[in-house]
Each structure stands twice: as C-alpha cells, then as structure tokens.
Write a protein that holds these residues in place. Structure first.
Motif, PDB file in Angstrom:
ATOM      1  N   TYR A  67      54.666  48.224  73.113  1.00 20.35           N
ATOM      2  CA  TYR A  67      55.626  47.592  72.204  1.00 20.35           C
ATOM      3  C   TYR A  67      55.799  46.100  72.513  1.00 20.35           C
ATOM      4  O   TYR A  67      56.917  45.585  72.587  1.00 20.35           O
ATOM      5  CB  TYR A  67      56.977  48.304  72.262  1.00 20.35           C
ATOM      6  CG  TYR A  67      56.882  49.777  71.943  1.00 20.35           C
ATOM      7  CD1 TYR A  67      56.745  50.226  70.630  1.00 20.35           C
ATOM      8  CD2 TYR A  67      56.912  50.719  72.968  1.00 20.35           C
ATOM      9  CE1 TYR A  67      56.643  51.579  70.336  1.00 20.35           C
ATOM     10  CE2 TYR A  67      56.807  52.083  72.685  1.00 20.35           C
ATOM     11  CZ  TYR A  67      56.672  52.499  71.370  1.00 20.35           C
ATOM     12  OH  TYR A  67      56.558  53.839  71.092  1.00 20.35           O
ATOM     13  N   GLY A  72      54.804  41.930  71.760  1.00 23.76           N
ATOM     14  CA  GLY A  72      54.636  41.058  70.614  1.00 23.76           C
ATOM     15  C   GLY A  72      53.307  40.332  70.610  1.00 23.76           C
ATOM     16  O   GLY A  72      52.433  40.556  71.452  1.00 23.76           O
ATOM     17  N   ARG A  73      53.177  39.397  69.659  1.00 15.15           N
ATOM     18  CA  ARG A  73      51.917  38.685  69.459  1.00 15.15           C
ATOM     19  C   ARG A  73      51.580  37.797  70.658  1.00 15.15           C
ATOM     20  O   ARG A  73      50.409  37.714  71.056  1.00 15.15           O
ATOM     21  CB  ARG A  73      52.008  37.841  68.191  1.00 15.15           C
ATOM     22  CG  ARG A  73      50.687  37.221  67.740  1.00 15.15           C
ATOM     23  CD  ARG A  73      50.779  36.650  66.339  1.00 15.15           C
ATOM     24  NE  ARG A  73      49.497  36.143  65.898  1.00 15.15           N
ATOM     25  CZ  ARG A  73      49.087  34.894  66.086  1.00 15.15           C
ATOM     26  NH1 ARG A  73      49.900  34.030  66.702  1.00 15.15           N
ATOM     27  NH2 ARG A  73      47.902  34.490  65.663  1.00 15.15           N
ATOM     28  N   THR A  86      50.155  39.878  73.339  1.00 13.09           N
ATOM     29  CA  THR A  86      48.840  40.385  72.938  1.00 13.09           C
ATOM     30  C   THR A  86      47.744  39.401  73.301  1.00 13.09           C
ATOM     31  O   THR A  86      46.708  39.766  73.878  1.00 13.09           O
ATOM     32  CB  THR A  86      48.807  40.659  71.417  1.00 13.09           C
ATOM     33  OG1 THR A  86      49.796  41.636  71.094  1.00 13.09           O
ATOM     34  CG2 THR A  86      47.428  41.160  70.990  1.00 13.09           C
TER      35      THR A  86
END
Length: 425
Positions: A117, A119-120, A123
C-alpha cells in the motif's frame, strides 16, 4: 597489454542467465492478458510463440558458439552485412536493453508497492533499488552475478512450477468453452502480445566470449533453457485458462499470483510482490551483464564513445556497467517527472527488439549452413510477419538507425583526421 574479458561462465550459470533473461516480469501479466484477449484459444498463441522461440534460440546459440564475442548480435550482423549494419543492430539492442532496465524494475516495483500500500514516490524508489541491486554484483564480475542468477532462476522456476501444479485440482473443462470467443484475429493479437515474453534468447550472445567452453556449453545451455521456458510458460498458460483466472484488468495483472494464493490460502498481493521481486531482479541482473558487454564491444568497434571500451584488471567493463546504470536511473527519474508508466515505454524495446531479431536471424541465414541456416531463415520470416503488426512504432528503429549511422560516420571521419594529423610531415 590490452585486457580481454575473462572466461568464467559454466553450464549451470549459463542456463540460469538464459532463464533469467527470458522469463521476465511479463510472465506475471501476459497469461491473464492473453486469455482475456483471445479466450481459451490463447493457448494456440502460446504454442506458436513457444515454437517460434525454439528456432530463435537455436539460431542465436549457433551464432554465439561459432562467433563468441562480447558484441553478440552486432558481431554476427557485422560479419554478415558489414560494420554499418552491425553498428545499427548493436544500437537497437543496446537502447532496447537500457529502456528494458527501466521497465522491468518499475514493473516489479508496482507489485511490491501495491502489496505494501505504498504510493508513487515509494514505487520509483523501489524500482531504483532493484536496478542498483542488479548492477552491484555485476561490478564484481560474472562469477558473482552468475551465482545470483542461478539462485534467482531456480526460485522463479520453482514458483511458476508450484503455481501450475497446485492449480490442477481446480481446472475444469467448462473453462475451455467457448474456445475462441473473439475469433481468429484475436489469437493473432494475443500472439503479438505474448511475443514480448520470448525476448531474451539473443541476450546471452553478448556473454558468449565469457563461456569457459562456448562451443559446447552455448548449445547445451540453450537446449536446457528452451525446454524449461517452454514447460513453464505452457504450464502457467494452461493453469490460467483451466481455472478461469482471468477476465478483468485487476485479475489479469495478478493472475499467476492468484493461482498460488487461491490454492494455498494466502494473499495474492503478497505472492505477487515476492514473485515480482525475484523475477525483476533476475531479469535485470542478466540484462545488465549482457548489455554492458555489448556497450564495451560497440565502443571497441567505434559505434559508441571510446571511453566505454576500457576493461578493468579482471576483464570487467565497469565503465559500460556504470554508464548503463546511470542512464537507466536517469530514465527512471524522467519517467517519474513526466508521469509515464512502464507500459507507456514498452513500445520502444518491443519495436527495437523485433527489429534486432529480424536482422539477427537474417545474419544467421547468411552465415550458417545446413539445418541451422533453414532455422534462421524460417525465424526471420516469422519475425517479419510479427513486425508487420508493429504499426507506427516502426518509426523508432528507423530513427535509431539514422542516428547510429550518423554517429559512426562521425567517429570514422574523426579517426581518419586524427591519423592524418599524426602522420609524417
């Protein structure tokens, strides 16, 4: 004295590098996506591409064992069609490989971030970490990165095999009907889509000069790898169709992980994250090794800047390795800033990869003899048929070819002027 690459690759490491190069992150996406595109008939597309993969693999193995060199496919095409075509082909593969080293870590990072879970921002940090984790072992040579490839390839093969076997009790004949709900054109579309999963047979050609016994182990490792990849791909495709684990974008993305999670009662996200990490790290490790040798060879042959040609005392092309790593990391940063995704970059390695296959197999048809020549010629025709569906992306190889030829011409003219200036007065 000029330093040469060091021969360190034995048969087990060769098989591991092959399997890691071919079985990339696409195996997590393509079984479900192909089944959604063509229905159960997508198995025909898998069979076709598996059959195409065999002559492709054998063609590049025959060329690599006959002409072991760090230039790989660029060396073959130079021998067949001259240095200009060799330089163009080398640029095709070099750029495709670097862009692939942006796509593969990013694809793996998507799965990990989704499971946690994140975020960008996180990532892209994970993607950068995967890339760096693959580059560092290569800085210490193929003896180290080959052992990593052996561990990762064994893990990937085991995960895919387990995913297939645990799905057998849940397979039912009802999932195979209707067999071709979207007609024959959809099967062809699935075949083009799946072809991405078979890139990699040419990658190990760049490492052929570092095989201890290339004339013996290149063909043997190829045959072992072809068998393993074919069994694993067809097994996963059959399990995906037979259990009906496809049909929506969300399910297609984790279809292989869902095969394991449904049978073992664990979260699909966690399974997908582990599989994505292992597969993406193994693939990047193999491609970093291969493309760094190609960069060294292209510089040696005046198709890239000369400072990339230098090897260290152990015969490792560290400058080429670091160049690839820096460019890929910069590519990740650009992708983040512009708002691109891994899928939006896929058109580049796809078009350049198919173009490399077309020219490489044509070189095989020219250089080889007997059955190997016929296999190469057949592969070339099939690759041309697939290239026909490339559409407007055919412009990418044309642009790269133009830049490569202009650069090579400039370097050759510069060398000629330097020779004249250094001559007797």
């Amino acid at each position: 004295m000029k330093q040469n690459v060091v021969r360190t690759i034995r048969l087990p490491q060769a098989i591991a590098l092959y399997v890691a190069a071919v079985i990339g992150a696409g195996v997590l996406l393509l079984p479900g996506l192909a089944a959604t595109t063509a229905g159960p008939a997508s198995i025909l597309a898998w069979i076709f591409d598996c059959c195409l993969g065999i002559p492709l693999a054998l063609t590049f193995a025959a060329l690599a064992s006959r002409y072991p060199d760090a230039g790989g496919v660029a060396t073959f095409t130079t021998r067949a069609f001259g240095p200009a075509v060799g330089a163009v082909t080398g640029w095709f593969y070099f750029i495709a490989s670097i862009v692939g080293q942006i796509i593969v870590p990013l694809t793996g990072a998507y799965y990990i971030a989704d499971a946690l879970y994140l975020g960008r921002d996180a990532t892209f940090l994970i993607a950068a970490a995967i890339l760096i984790a693959a580059i560092v072992p290569n800085l210490y040579g193929l003896r180290v990165s080959g052992r990593l490839a052996l561990l990762l390839s064994a893990s990937v093969a085991l995960l895919l095999l387990i995913a297939t076997l645990v799905s057998i009790p849940r397979m039912h004949a009802v999932h195979w009907t209707p067999f071709a709900p979207h007609g024959l054109p959809a099967i062809g579309q699935a075949g083009v889509l799946i072809f991405f999963a078979f890139f990699g047979w040419e990658a190990i050609a760049q490492l052929s000069a570092e095989f201890i016994h290339p004339e013996r182990d290149v063909p043997r490792s190829t045959l072992w790898s072809v068998g393993l990849v074919t069994i694993l791909y067809l097994g996963v495709a059959i399990a995906t169709i037979g259990t009906g684990t496809y049909g929506t974008a969300a399910l297609d993305r984790v279809s292989v992980a869902r095969l394991l999670s449904d049978a073992l009662g664990i979260g699909a996200g966690a399974v997908a994250a582990v599989m994505a990490l292992v597969i993406s790290l193994g693939t990047v490790n193999a491609y970093v090794a291969a493309s760094s040798r190609l960069g060294y060879a292209l510089a040696r042959d005046r198709a890239l800047p000369g400072w990339l040609e230098q090897l260290d005392r152990q015969g490792i092309p560290r400058r080429s390795l670091l160049f690839i790593g820096v460019v890929a990391l910069l590519g990740l940063i650009l992708t983040y800033l512009v708002g691109w995704s891994a899928s939006s970059l896929l058109i580049i390695p796809n078009s350049l990869g198919i173009a490399t296959y077309v020219i490489g197999t044509a070189a095989g048809a020219w250089l080889l003899a007997g059955l190997s020549r016929w296999l190469a010629a057949g592969s070339c025709l099939l690759c041309l048929a697939i290239f026909f569906f490339a559409g407007t992306s055919i412009a990418i190889p044309l642009i790269i070819a133009t830049v490569a030829l202009v650069y090579r011409q400039w370097r050759c003219q510069k060398k000629s002027l330097h020779s004249l200036d250094a001559g007797p007065r």
